[in-house]
Design an enzyme around this catalytic site. Structure first.
Site, PDB file in Angstrom:
ATOM      1  CE  LYS A   9      -2.087  -1.240   4.095  1.00  0.00           C
ATOM      2  NZ  LYS A   9      -1.444  -2.543   4.254  1.00  0.00           N
ATOM      3  NE  ARG A  35      -4.498  -1.415   9.891  1.00  0.00           N
ATOM      4  CZ  ARG A  35      -3.407  -1.032   9.419  1.00  0.00           C
ATOM      5  NH1 ARG A  35      -3.344   0.132   9.006  1.00  0.00           N
ATOM      6  NH2 ARG A  35      -2.316  -1.763   9.018  1.00  0.00           N
ATOM      7  NE  ARG A  49       7.758  -2.674   6.061  1.00  0.00           N
ATOM      8  CZ  ARG A  49       6.513  -2.518   6.375  1.00  0.00           C
ATOM      9  NH1 ARG A  49       5.709  -1.937   5.353  1.00  0.00           N
ATOM     10  NH2 ARG A  49       6.046  -3.177   7.277  1.00  0.00           N
ATOM     11  NE  ARG A  70       6.215  -0.477  10.297  1.00  0.00           N
ATOM     12  CZ  ARG A  70       4.883  -0.609   9.475  1.00  0.00           C
ATOM     13  NH1 ARG A  70       4.897   0.048   8.305  1.00  0.00           N
ATOM     14  NH2 ARG A  70       3.981  -1.355   9.742  1.00  0.00           N
ATOM     15  NE  ARG A  75       2.087  -5.306  11.200  1.00  0.00           N
ATOM     16  CZ  ARG A  75       3.243  -5.025  10.434  1.00  0.00           C
ATOM     17  NH1 ARG A  75       4.429  -5.528  10.863  1.00  0.00           N
ATOM     18  NH2 ARG A  75       3.094  -4.302   9.330  1.00  0.00           N
TER      19      ARG A  75
HETATM   20  P1  AP5 Z   1       5.002  -1.461   1.890  1.00  0.00           P
HETATM   21  O1  AP5 Z   1       4.587  -0.673   0.601  1.00  0.00           O
HETATM   22  O2  AP5 Z   1       5.583  -1.036   2.868  1.00  0.00           O
HETATM   23  O3  AP5 Z   1       3.562  -2.212   2.399  1.00  0.00           O
HETATM   24  P2  AP5 Z   1       2.312  -1.763   3.099  1.00  0.00           P
HETATM   25  O4  AP5 Z   1       0.938  -2.394   2.500  1.00  0.00           O
HETATM   26  O5  AP5 Z   1       2.375  -0.251   2.996  1.00  0.00           O
HETATM   27  O6  AP5 Z   1       2.663  -2.424   4.455  1.00  0.00           O
HETATM   28  P3  AP5 Z   1       2.611  -1.787   6.145  1.00  0.00           P
HETATM   29  O7  AP5 Z   1       3.354  -2.817   6.875  1.00  0.00           O
HETATM   30  O8  AP5 Z   1       2.972  -0.438   6.035  1.00  0.00           O
HETATM   31  O9  AP5 Z   1       1.159  -2.142   6.296  1.00  0.00           O
HETATM   32  P4  AP5 Z   1       0.254  -2.115   7.826  1.00  0.00           P
HETATM   33  O10 AP5 Z   1      -0.818  -1.949   7.374  1.00  0.00           O
HETATM   34  O11 AP5 Z   1       0.595  -3.218   8.456  1.00  0.00           O
HETATM   35  O12 AP5 Z   1       0.979  -0.976   8.511  1.00  0.00           O
HETATM   36  P5  AP5 Z   1       0.628   0.407   8.921  1.00  0.00           P
HETATM   37  O13 AP5 Z   1       1.686   1.403   8.940  1.00  0.00           O
HETATM   38  O14 AP5 Z   1      -0.532   0.979   8.022  1.00  0.00           O
HETATM   39  O15 AP5 Z   1       5.571  -3.018   1.354  1.00  0.00           O
HETATM   40  C1  AP5 Z   1       6.077  -4.070   2.101  1.00  0.00           C
HETATM   41  C2  AP5 Z   1       7.398  -4.493   1.412  1.00  0.00           C
HETATM   42  O16 AP5 Z   1       7.245  -4.944   0.210  1.00  0.00           O
HETATM   43  C3  AP5 Z   1       8.751  -3.364   1.334  1.00  0.00           C
HETATM   44  O17 AP5 Z   1       9.986  -3.548   1.322  1.00  0.00           O
HETATM   45  C4  AP5 Z   1       8.484  -3.151  -0.338  1.00  0.00           C
HETATM   46  O18 AP5 Z   1       9.502  -2.658  -1.155  1.00  0.00           O
HETATM   47  C5  AP5 Z   1       7.883  -4.475  -0.847  1.00  0.00           C
HETATM   48  N1  AP5 Z   1       7.061  -4.723  -1.956  1.00  0.00           N
HETATM   49  C6  AP5 Z   1       5.960  -3.745  -2.212  1.00  0.00           C
HETATM   50  N2  AP5 Z   1       5.150  -4.296  -3.406  1.00  0.00           N
HETATM   51  C7  AP5 Z   1       6.002  -5.439  -3.617  1.00  0.00           C
HETATM   52  C8  AP5 Z   1       5.748  -6.205  -4.954  1.00  0.00           C
HETATM   53  N3  AP5 Z   1       4.705  -6.129  -5.796  1.00  0.00           N
HETATM   54  N4  AP5 Z   1       6.701  -7.168  -5.175  1.00  0.00           N
HETATM   55  C9  AP5 Z   1       7.690  -7.510  -4.286  1.00  0.00           C
HETATM   56  N5  AP5 Z   1       7.979  -6.707  -3.044  1.00  0.00           N
HETATM   57  C10 AP5 Z   1       7.233  -5.461  -2.837  1.00  0.00           C
HETATM   58  O19 AP5 Z   1       0.119   0.199  10.340  1.00  0.00           O
HETATM   59  C11 AP5 Z   1       0.883  -0.263  11.475  1.00  0.00           C
HETATM   60  C12 AP5 Z   1       0.286  -0.323  12.695  1.00  0.00           C
HETATM   61  O20 AP5 Z   1      -0.434   1.113  13.075  1.00  0.00           O
HETATM   62  C13 AP5 Z   1      -1.056  -1.388  12.613  1.00  0.00           C
HETATM   63  O21 AP5 Z   1      -0.453  -2.511  12.989  1.00  0.00           O
HETATM   64  C14 AP5 Z   1      -2.078  -0.688  13.903  1.00  0.00           C
HETATM   65  O22 AP5 Z   1      -1.338  -0.989  15.143  1.00  0.00           O
HETATM   66  C15 AP5 Z   1      -1.554   0.720  13.840  1.00  0.00           C
HETATM   67  N6  AP5 Z   1      -2.715   1.295  12.643  1.00  0.00           N
HETATM   68  C16 AP5 Z   1      -2.325   1.995  11.665  1.00  0.00           C
HETATM   69  N7  AP5 Z   1      -3.482   2.210  10.842  1.00  0.00           N
HETATM   70  C17 AP5 Z   1      -4.668   1.986  11.932  1.00  0.00           C
HETATM   71  C18 AP5 Z   1      -5.985   2.194  11.783  1.00  0.00           C
HETATM   72  N8  AP5 Z   1      -6.285   2.598  10.684  1.00  0.00           N
HETATM   73  N9  AP5 Z   1      -6.856   1.671  12.843  1.00  0.00           N
HETATM   74  C19 AP5 Z   1      -5.918   1.146  13.873  1.00  0.00           C
HETATM   75  N10 AP5 Z   1      -4.765   0.974  14.026  1.00  0.00           N
HETATM   76  C20 AP5 Z   1      -3.934   1.259  12.908  1.00  0.00           C
END
Ligand code: AP5
Length: 220
Positions: free
Chosen positions: A15, A89, A128, A162, A173
Site C-alpha cells: 500500500k 481498518r 523491508r 520498523r 497483524r
Molecule cells: P509496503 O509498501 O511497505 O507495504 P504496506 O502495505 O504499506 O505495509 P505496512 O506494513 O506499512 O502495512 P500495515 O498495514 O501493516 O502498516 P501500517 O503502517 O498501516 O511494502 C512492504 C515491503 O514489500 C517493502 O519492502 C516493499 O519494498 C515490498 N514490496 C511492495 N510491493 C511489492 C511487490 N509488488 N513485489 C515485491 N515486493 C514488494 O500500520 C502499522 C500499525 O499501526 C498497525 O498494526 C496498527 O497497530 C496501527 N494502525 C495503523 N492504521 C490503523 C488504523 N486505521 N486503525 C487502527 N490501527 C491502525
C-alpha cells in the site's frame, strides 16, 4: 474535480509503495494512519506511549484515536485528492470516513484492494526497510538501495527497520486484518467501489494495474 481513494490490503501488501507513486505521479496527498501513529508514538505524551505499546504488539489502535487523526488532517490539509493508506481498518472507521468526506462535499471514488498471499507477506515484511529522512520504502531482495546503506532518493544514511516488522507481531497483524479489516472488502464491493489488483505481481506491474483503475475513475 477531486479524487479520493482507499488502498486496502494486508500488512506488507504494498500500500505504502503504491501510494508514494500516486503522490509523485498524480499530485494526491497520502494519508497513512500508520505514519501518523509512528509520529505520535515519538511525541512523549501518554497517548504516544499507549499507541507504541499497541502497535508493537500488532494490534489495532482504537477507532477514536485514528478517526481523530484523519479528521484533523482533512480539516487542515488542502489537496486535489487523498490516498487513504491503512485507513479505514474497521467498519466504524469506514462509516466515519464517509461522514467526514460527505461533510466536505467529497466522496470515496475507488477502493483499490491489493491482493497478496500470506506467505509472500512474511518475506516482504521481514526484508523491508525505509529511509528515516524521506520515507522511501526498500526491500533487501526486491528493492535494495543502489549503494548499500544510502537512500537512492535523498542520500540519507538513516535507513530504519520498523519495531513491528517481526514474526510475532506480524502474526497478530494478520489476525487483526482478517478479523476486523477484511469485512471492508464486502462492504465496498456492495457499494460498487471495490477494484482488486494482483499484488503478487512485480511492483511496476502492480503500479500499472493501479494506474488503470485511476484512469478509469478520471484520476489524472
Ligand atoms: P509496503 O509498501 O511497505 O507495504 P504496506 O502495505 O504499506 O505495509 P505496512 O506494513 O506499512 O502495512 P500495515 O498495514 O501493516 O502498516 P501500517 O503502517 O498501516 O511494502 C512492504 C515491503 O514489500 C517493502 O519492502 C516493499 O519494498 C515490498 N514490496 C511492495 N510491493 C511489492 C511487490 N509488488 N513485489 C515485491 N515486493 C514488494 O500500520 C502499522 C500499525 O499501526 C498497525 O498494526 C496498527 O497497530 C496501527 N494502525 C495503523 N492504521 C490503523 C488504523 N486505521 N486503525 C487502527 N490501527 C491502525
Amino acid at each position: 474535480m477531486t479524487i479520493n481513494i482507499i488502498l486496502l490490503g494486508p500488512p506488507g501488501a504494498g500500500k505504502g509503495t503504491q501510494a508514494r507513486t500516486l503522490v509523485e505521479e498524480r499530485g494526491l496527498v497520502q494519508l497513512s494512519t500508520g505514519d501518523m501513529l509512528r509520529e505520535a508514538r515519538t511525541s512523549g505524551t501518554e497517548m504516544g506511549r499507549v499507541v507504541a505499546e499497541v502497535m508493537d504488539k500488532g494490534q489495532l489502535v482504537t477507532d477514536e484515536i485514528v478517526i481523530g487523526l484523519i479528521r484533523e488532517k482533512l480539516e487542515t490539509v488542502d489537496a486535489p485528492g487523498f490516498i487513504f493508506d491503512g485507513f479505514p481498518r474497521t467498519l466504524p472507521q469506514a462509516d466515519a470516513l464517509n461522514d467526514l468526506l460527505a461533510g466536505m462535499g467529497r466522496q470515496i471514488d475507488a477502493v483499490i484492494e491489493i491482493q497478496v498471499d500470506d506467505t509472500a507477506l512474511v518475506d516482504r515484511i521481514s526484508g523491508r526497510f525505509t529511509c528515516g529522512n524521506c520515507g522511501e520504502v526498500y526491500h533487501d531482495q526486491t528493492k535494495p538501495t543502489a549503494k548499500p546503506g544510502v537512500c537512492d532518493l535523498c542520500g540519507s544514511t538513516d535507513l530504519k527497520r520498523r519495531a513491528d516488522d517481526n514474526a510475532d507481531s506480524l502474526k497478530t497483524r494478520l489476525l487483526e486484518y482478517y478479523k476486523k479489516t477484511s469485512p471492508l472488502i464486502g462492504y465496498y464491493y456492495a457499494k460498487k467501489q471495490l477494484h482488486p489488483v494482483d499484488g503478487m505481481a512485480e511492483m511496476d506491474e502492480v503500479g500499472r494495474q493501479v494506474a488503470a483503475v485511476m484512469d478509469g475513475i478520471g484520476g489524472r
